[in-house]
Design a protein around this motif. Structure first.
Motif, PDB file in Angstrom:
ATOM      1  N   ALA A 121       0.828  -1.207   0.000  1.00 25.45           N
ATOM      2  CA  ALA A 121       0.000   0.000   0.000  1.00 25.45           C
ATOM      3  C   ALA A 121       0.863   1.257   0.000  1.00 25.45           C
ATOM      4  CB  ALA A 121      -0.923  -0.007   1.210  1.00 25.45           C
ATOM      5  N   VAL A 122       1.963   1.221   0.744  1.00 28.67           N
ATOM      6  CA  VAL A 122       2.841   2.390   0.813  1.00 28.67           C
ATOM      7  C   VAL A 122       3.507   2.652  -0.531  1.00 28.67           C
ATOM      8  CG1 VAL A 122       4.872   1.094   1.612  1.00 28.67           C
ATOM      9  CG2 VAL A 122       4.623   3.528   2.199  1.00 28.67           C
ATOM     10  N   THR A 170       1.010   4.316  -2.759  1.00 32.97           N
ATOM     11  CA  THR A 170       0.840   5.705  -2.309  1.00 32.97           C
ATOM     12  C   THR A 170       1.943   6.599  -2.852  1.00 32.97           C
ATOM     13  OG1 THR A 170      -0.249   4.989  -0.268  1.00 32.97           O
ATOM     14  CG2 THR A 170       0.682   7.214  -0.300  1.00 32.97           C
ATOM     15  N   GLY A 208       1.635   7.061  -6.695  1.00 34.60           N
ATOM     16  CA  GLY A 208       0.563   8.001  -7.001  1.00 34.60           C
ATOM     17  C   GLY A 208       0.934   9.428  -6.651  1.00 34.60           C
ATOM     18  N   MET A 209       1.642   9.585  -5.536  1.00 34.41           N
ATOM     19  CA  MET A 209       2.034  10.925  -5.107  1.00 34.41           C
ATOM     20  C   MET A 209       2.968  11.579  -6.119  1.00 34.41           C
ATOM     21  SD  MET A 209       4.033  12.076  -1.615  1.00 34.41           S
ATOM     22  CE  MET A 209       5.582  11.311  -2.125  1.00 34.41           C
ATOM     23  N   SER A 244       6.468   5.256 -11.276  1.00 36.86           N
ATOM     24  CA  SER A 244       5.694   6.486 -11.034  1.00 36.86           C
ATOM     25  C   SER A 244       5.715   7.393 -12.255  1.00 36.86           C
ATOM     26  CB  SER A 244       6.228   7.224  -9.803  1.00 36.86           C
ATOM     27  OG  SER A 244       7.537   7.723 -10.022  1.00 36.86           O
ATOM     28  N   SER A 292       6.070  -0.677   7.327  1.00 31.76           N
ATOM     29  CA  SER A 292       5.000  -1.257   6.521  1.00 31.76           C
ATOM     30  C   SER A 292       5.258  -2.729   6.236  1.00 31.76           C
ATOM     31  CB  SER A 292       4.856  -0.480   5.208  1.00 31.76           C
ATOM     32  OG  SER A 292       3.871  -1.050   4.385  1.00 31.76           O
TER      33      SER A 292
END
Length: 203
Positions: free
Chosen positions: A11-12, A15, A18-19, A66, A196
């Motif tokens: 999940a991290v 994140t 996406g960031m 990314s 995580s």
């Protein structure tokens, strides 16, 4: 006995990917409100800074992913490219090579940082300048060939590099700034990722 495979993305990870894709969209259009901040129809942007930072902080794999996600979002129709453009046409425009270069840049920058178990400031600085060199090399050469081969615009090779010289001072300054701030953020992200991973194994 059945085995449970580890998830390829935590999940991290999603994140962070996406960031940085969002940061690239922001960086592409930060100066869109000021049309005069352009040279050869290429607007000043923060994208080189964020692309290099993605490699420094996320590593070669996630950094490149990314940047790929950012490109695919734009190609799919979201107005995330410079001047809020979208679709396939920006890839074949004069600045298309820069969009492609961000993927290679994040990967190369990440690989340099990953080559050291405990990267120091010198490593971040070397990686950052390798990144900006990659962006300029791919982007400028692509711009030259794009204008001369399929955009029906006569541009000399030296002229292409002179055009990019207008952006060099800004990009070098942000490259140095990114390398200076990256180490502390890098170690924070590593701690977050480690926590995580432990939580994922425990669940």
């Amino acid at each position: 006995m059945s085995t449970i495979s580890k998830p390829r993305f935590r999940a991290v990870d999603i994140t962070f990917v996406g960031m940085f894709a969002a940061l690239m969209a922001f960086g592409a259009n930060i100066t869109s409100w000021a049309p005069f901040l352009q040279v050869a129809n290429i607007p000043l942007s923060m994208q080189p800074f964020f692309a290099i930072l993605a490699g420094l902080l996320l590593g070669s794999r996630l950094g490149a992913i990314s940047m790929t996600v950012y490109m695919l979002i734009g190609m799919a129709g979201a107005p995330v490219f410079a001047q809020f453009s979208a679709g396939i046409s920006p890839i074949f425009g004069g600045s298309g090579g820069f969009i492609l270069s961000y993927i290679a840049t994040a990967f190369i920058v990440g690989k340099i940082v990953e080559s050291k178990s405990k990267p120091a400031l010198t490593t971040f600085m070397i990686a950052s300048f390798a990144g900006i060199t990659t962006i300029y090399f791919i982007g400028t050469n692509y711009m030259y060939f794009a204008y001369n081969l399929w955009l029906d615009f006569d541009m000399g090779y030296a002229t292409a590099w002179k055009v990019m010289a207008w952006f060099a001072v800004k990009d070098i300054m942000f490259t140095i700034f990114g390398a200076l701030i990256a180490p502390r953020i890098y170690h924070t992200i590593k701690r977050t990722s480690r926590i995580s991973s432990i939580q994922t194994k425990a669940s």
